[in-house]
Design an enzyme around this catalytic site. Structure first.
Site, PDB file in Angstrom:
ATOM      1  CG  HIS A  37      -1.984  -0.918   1.422  1.00 36.59           C
ATOM      2  ND1 HIS A  37      -1.859  -1.922   2.308  1.00 36.59           N
ATOM      3  CD2 HIS A  37      -3.130  -1.302   0.683  1.00 36.59           C
ATOM      4  CE1 HIS A  37      -2.839  -2.633   2.069  1.00 36.59           C
ATOM      5  NE2 HIS A  37      -3.601  -2.470   0.995  1.00 36.59           N
ATOM      6  CD  GLN A  61     -14.048  -4.976  -2.285  1.00 33.39           C
ATOM      7  OE1 GLN A  61     -14.366  -3.619  -2.469  1.00 33.39           O
ATOM      8  NE2 GLN A  61     -12.938  -5.425  -2.142  1.00 33.39           N
TER       9      GLN A  61
HETATM   10  P1  AMP Z   1      -6.376  -3.566  -0.574  1.00 32.78           P
HETATM   11  O1  AMP Z   1      -6.350  -2.788   0.519  1.00 32.78           O
HETATM   12  O2  AMP Z   1      -6.264  -5.133  -0.380  1.00 32.78           O
HETATM   13  O3  AMP Z   1      -7.855  -3.464  -1.197  1.00 32.78           O
HETATM   14  O4  AMP Z   1      -5.420  -2.983  -1.490  1.00 32.78           O
HETATM   15  C1  AMP Z   1      -5.526  -1.762  -1.729  1.00 32.78           C
HETATM   16  C2  AMP Z   1      -4.603  -1.565  -3.068  1.00 32.78           C
HETATM   17  O5  AMP Z   1      -3.186  -1.836  -2.822  1.00 32.78           O
HETATM   18  C3  AMP Z   1      -5.224  -2.214  -4.561  1.00 32.78           C
HETATM   19  O6  AMP Z   1      -4.917  -1.397  -5.572  1.00 32.78           O
HETATM   20  C4  AMP Z   1      -4.078  -3.465  -4.229  1.00 32.78           C
HETATM   21  O7  AMP Z   1      -3.891  -3.895  -5.550  1.00 32.78           O
HETATM   22  C5  AMP Z   1      -2.912  -2.777  -3.801  1.00 32.78           C
HETATM   23  N1  AMP Z   1      -1.989  -3.577  -3.252  1.00 32.78           N
HETATM   24  C6  AMP Z   1      -2.189  -4.874  -2.424  1.00 32.78           C
HETATM   25  N2  AMP Z   1      -1.170  -5.315  -2.087  1.00 32.78           N
HETATM   26  C7  AMP Z   1      -0.127  -5.042  -3.133  1.00 32.78           C
HETATM   27  C8  AMP Z   1       1.157  -5.604  -3.244  1.00 32.78           C
HETATM   28  N3  AMP Z   1       1.704  -6.567  -2.503  1.00 32.78           N
HETATM   29  N4  AMP Z   1       1.718  -4.573  -3.988  1.00 32.78           N
HETATM   30  C9  AMP Z   1       1.461  -3.598  -4.721  1.00 32.78           C
HETATM   31  N5  AMP Z   1       0.050  -3.279  -4.548  1.00 32.78           N
HETATM   32  C10 AMP Z   1      -0.601  -3.902  -3.526  1.00 32.78           C
END
Ligand code: AMP
Length: 280
Positions: A37, A61
């Protein structure tokens, strides 16, 4: 860093900044923040004058209520991490603030076939929920740039389509996957793995590497079947391992001239992990 909990006050604040010519970069998250993040937030900081992060665990979701209930929430720790990151504004809404008219009659979107594949097949309704929350977030945050991770590759394709469907001019900026030293893609869900699960989890990335490197010169169906059975042997319950066209995620039975990607989802320790790796 300023924290907003209400849509109207955040929108007014951001509109004022926009009228001064400032560009706005937005990173939506569900919290339990990790370096993945933070890398999105840093990319946003390099490209935009004002960086907005949202933390909202979007109920619409989650097709599995247990998965929603177990989603890690650590707002205090998240805020502390954000204070050490170049983030200007944090949006921390309640569900009632996001879905001001409830969730019973939300818009649905025609994302086409890509919605029915892979994550869409395993988690019916998931991408409608992603579309619904992004519609509300982008109605609140007039972003010039939207930063999202390639970790959720299918979500990127869905978001691109959403922006077109809603005639939103925000530019989508895909960001690379951040991994732990052992290859495991960083994820908020990793925190729920047991100690042994955590040790086993990098096998998911190794399975993708096996497909990419194809050391045994197997056909695509043989390769994905071999990768899945390796994972099952390691204790995963595999949802899918797929070699697909990177543009539409249609499964491939053999090489194509365009970009190809291998995507996998599997349960370990009751935790659903996903990962992907471009093949060319
Ligand atoms: P989330 O909190 O899981 O909904 O993720 C929020 C954002 O962070 C989304 O755009 C994810 O694709 C991105 N994200 C989550 N894990 C990673 C990672 N390991 N590397 C890069 N971006 C990430």
């Amino acid at each position: 860093m300023r924290i907003f909990k209400e849509r109207a006050s955040l929108t007014a604040y951001l509109e004022a900044l926009r009228s001064q010519g400032k560009t706005i970069g937005f990173v939506p998250t569900m919290g339990a923040l990790h370096e993945g993040h933070l890398s999105l937030l840093r990319a946003a900081g390099e490209k935009s004058d004002v960086v907005v992060c949202s933390i909202f665990v979007n109920p619409t979701q989650f097709n599995d209520p247990q998965d929603f209930k177990k989603y890690p929430i650590r707002t205090g720790a998240d805020i502390r991490q954000l204070m050490a990151t170049p983030v200007d504004l944090l949006f921390l809404p309640s569900a009632a603030e996001i879905y001001q008219h409830g969730t019973d009659r939300l818009a649905t979107f025609d994302f086409g076939r890509v919605e029915t594949l892979l994550e869409g097949a395993s988690r019916p309704g998931h991408f409608q929920g992603v579309g619904q929350v992004l519609e509300q977030l982008l109605a609140t945050i007039p972003a010039d740039f939207l930063f999202m991770g390639e970790k959720d590759y299918q979500q990127l394709l869905i978001t691109k389509r959403l922006l077109t469907l809603l005639h939103i001019k925000t530019e989508l900026i895909p960001c690379p996957i951040l991994r732990e030293a052992d290859g495991l893609a960083m994820s908020s869900r990793n925190q729920r793995l047991s100690e042994t699960g955590r040790k086993t989890a990098p096998a998911l990335y190794r399975a993708l590497r096996f497909v990419k490197e194809n050391p045994e010169n197997l056909s695509f169906p043989e390769l994905t079947a071999r990768a899945a059975s390796r994972l099952e042997k390691d204790g995963f319950r595999v949802a899918y391992v797929s070699i697909a066209g990177a543009a539409d995620l249609e499964p491939l039975s053999g090489p194509i001239p365009g970009k190809m990607i291998c995507l996998a989802a599997a349960w370990l320790d009751g935790v659903r992990l996903i990962d992907n790796l471009p093949l060319n």
